[in-house]
Design a protein around this motif. Structure first.
Motif, short mmCIF file in Angstrom:
data_model
loop_
_atom_site.label_atom_id
_atom_site.label_comp_id
_atom_site.label_asym_id
_atom_site.label_seq_id
_atom_site.Cartn_x
_atom_site.Cartn_y
_atom_site.Cartn_z
N MET A 1 0.81 -1.18 0.00
CA MET A 1 0.00 0.00 0.00
C MET A 1 0.87 1.25 0.00
SD MET A 1 -3.19 0.18 -0.11
CE MET A 1 -4.62 0.93 0.38
N ALA A 2 1.94 1.25 0.76
CA ALA A 2 2.83 2.40 0.81
C ALA A 2 3.54 2.56 -0.52
CB ALA A 2 3.84 2.24 1.93
N GLY A 3 3.79 1.47 -1.25
CA GLY A 3 4.45 1.53 -2.55
C GLY A 3 3.61 2.25 -3.58
N VAL A 4 2.29 2.07 -3.49
CA VAL A 4 1.39 2.74 -4.42
C VAL A 4 1.41 4.24 -4.17
CG1 VAL A 4 -1.04 2.99 -5.07
CG2 VAL A 4 -0.08 0.72 -4.70
N SER A 5 1.42 4.68 -2.92
CA SER A 5 1.44 6.11 -2.58
C SER A 5 2.73 6.76 -3.07
CB SER A 5 1.33 6.31 -1.08
OG SER A 5 0.08 5.84 -0.63
N VAL A 6 3.85 6.04 -2.90
CA VAL A 6 5.13 6.58 -3.35
C VAL A 6 5.14 6.71 -4.86
CG1 VAL A 6 7.60 6.10 -3.50
CG2 VAL A 6 6.40 5.76 -1.35
N SER A 7 4.63 5.72 -5.58
CA SER A 7 4.62 5.79 -7.05
C SER A 7 3.68 6.91 -7.53
CB SER A 7 4.22 4.45 -7.66
OG SER A 7 2.91 4.11 -7.33
N HIS A 8 2.56 7.08 -6.84
CA HIS A 8 1.67 8.18 -7.19
C HIS A 8 2.34 9.53 -6.95
CE1 HIS A 8 -2.08 5.47 -6.84
NE2 HIS A 8 -1.82 5.72 -8.11
N MET A 9 3.09 9.62 -5.85
CA MET A 9 3.79 10.87 -5.52
C MET A 9 4.85 11.17 -6.58
SD MET A 9 4.40 13.19 -2.84
CE MET A 9 3.91 12.33 -1.41
N VAL A 10 5.59 10.17 -7.03
CA VAL A 10 6.62 10.37 -8.06
C VAL A 10 5.98 10.82 -9.37
CG1 VAL A 10 8.33 9.15 -9.47
CG2 VAL A 10 8.28 8.79 -7.01
N ILE A 11 4.89 10.17 -9.75
CA ILE A 11 4.19 10.56 -10.98
C ILE A 11 3.63 11.98 -10.84
CG2 ILE A 11 2.16 10.06 -12.40
CD1 ILE A 11 2.70 7.09 -11.86
N PHE A 12 3.10 12.32 -9.69
CA PHE A 12 2.57 13.66 -9.46
C PHE A 12 3.66 14.72 -9.57
CE2 PHE A 12 1.62 17.14 -6.47
CZ PHE A 12 0.48 17.66 -7.08
N ILE A 13 4.81 14.49 -8.95
CA ILE A 13 5.93 15.44 -9.00
C ILE A 13 6.45 15.56 -10.44
CG2 ILE A 13 8.31 15.80 -8.27
CD1 ILE A 13 7.48 14.64 -5.53
N ALA A 14 6.53 14.45 -11.16
CA ALA A 14 6.98 14.50 -12.56
C ALA A 14 6.00 15.30 -13.42
CB ALA A 14 7.15 13.09 -13.11
N SER A 15 4.70 15.09 -13.20
CA SER A 15 3.71 15.83 -14.00
C SER A 15 3.75 17.32 -13.67
CB SER A 15 2.31 15.26 -13.78
OG SER A 15 1.91 15.44 -12.44
N ILE A 16 4.01 17.70 -12.45
CA ILE A 16 4.16 19.11 -12.08
C ILE A 16 5.38 19.69 -12.79
CG2 ILE A 16 4.69 20.70 -10.19
CD1 ILE A 16 1.83 19.81 -10.15
N GLY A 17 6.48 18.95 -12.83
CA GLY A 17 7.69 19.41 -13.52
C GLY A 17 7.45 19.62 -15.01
N VAL A 18 6.74 18.69 -15.65
CA VAL A 18 6.41 18.83 -17.08
C VAL A 18 5.50 20.04 -17.28
CG1 VAL A 18 5.17 17.75 -18.97
CG2 VAL A 18 6.77 16.41 -17.62
N ALA A 19 4.51 20.23 -16.42
CA ALA A 19 3.59 21.37 -16.55
C ALA A 19 4.33 22.70 -16.42
CB ALA A 19 2.49 21.26 -15.49
N VAL A 20 5.29 22.78 -15.49
CA VAL A 20 6.07 24.01 -15.33
C VAL A 20 6.90 24.28 -16.59
CG1 VAL A 20 8.02 25.00 -14.07
CG2 VAL A 20 6.12 23.98 -12.82
N GLY A 21 7.49 23.26 -17.17
CA GLY A 21 8.27 23.42 -18.40
C GLY A 21 7.42 23.89 -19.56
N VAL A 22 6.25 23.28 -19.71
CA VAL A 22 5.34 23.67 -20.79
C VAL A 22 4.85 25.10 -20.58
CG1 VAL A 22 3.06 23.20 -21.80
CG2 VAL A 22 4.65 21.32 -21.36
N ALA A 23 4.51 25.47 -19.35
CA ALA A 23 4.03 26.82 -19.06
C ALA A 23 5.13 27.85 -19.36
CB ALA A 23 3.59 26.92 -17.60
N GLY A 24 6.36 27.54 -19.01
CA GLY A 24 7.47 28.45 -19.30
C GLY A 24 7.65 28.65 -20.79
N ALA A 25 7.57 27.57 -21.55
CA ALA A 25 7.70 27.67 -23.01
C ALA A 25 6.54 28.48 -23.60
CB ALA A 25 7.74 26.27 -23.63
N LEU A 26 5.33 28.27 -23.10
CA LEU A 26 4.18 29.02 -23.60
C LEU A 26 4.29 30.50 -23.29
CD1 LEU A 26 1.17 26.64 -22.87
CD2 LEU A 26 2.09 27.31 -25.08
N VAL A 27 4.76 30.85 -22.10
CA VAL A 27 4.91 32.26 -21.74
C VAL A 27 5.93 32.92 -22.67
CG1 VAL A 27 5.81 33.81 -19.95
CG2 VAL A 27 4.16 32.04 -19.36
#
Length: 149
Positions: free
Chosen positions: A1-27
């Motif tokens: 159960m803890a492994g699923v939370s960690v994997s979700h957290m990693v995916i969430f942090i990666a998606s935030i990083g991609v969103a910040v990169g895309v937003a910077g390029a768009l600006v």
């Protein structure tokens, strides 16, 4: 159960990083487009405000003398123009007149104010007797002048 939370957290942090990169390029892209539109708008505004009229009398023989075509051109637009050889193009009978001189009639300045007249001389122009045509272009605004030698 803890492994699923960690994997979700990693995916969430990666998606935030991609969103910040895309937003910077768009600006950056939106900034570049905005600057280009502003620049084009200023150029278009200058072109729209520019209007000229050749006021030389084609019936008088002073348009062409001694190998020079001399035209009087009035600024009938709504703003000042630069009275310089780099700003004005002249074509006589389909040939570009590369050696021109520009003088503001009423002043010695290189500012061609609204309502003022310039004396435009295309030097070294060889013309035969007959009908001729001169095209004066300033900021994309063209004026055609027909005369006879």
């Amino acid at each position: 159960m803890a492994g699923v939370s960690v994997s979700h957290m990693v995916i969430f942090i990666a998606s935030i990083g991609v969103a910040v990169g895309v937003a910077g390029a768009l600006v950056t892209t939106v900034n570049d487009v905005s600057s280009a539109v502003t620049s084009q708008g200023q150029g278009l505004s200058e072109t729209v405000r520019t209007d000229i009229s050749v006021i030389s009398d084609p019936g008088r023989g002073i348009v062409y003398e001694d190998g020079n075509v001399t035209l009087l051109v009035k600024n009938t637009g709504s703003g000042d123009l630069r009275a310089s050889e780099e700003n004005i193009n002249v074509v006589v009978d389909g040939k570009y007149a590369g050696n021109i001189t520009v003088n503001v009639v009423s002043t010695s300045l290189d500012v061609w104010a609204e309502g003022e007249v310039i004396r435009l001389t295309a030097e070294g122009t060889s013309l035969d007797s007959g009908d001729h045509r001169a095209v004066v272009t300033v900021n994309g605004n063209k004026e055609v002048f027909k005369f006879r030698t």
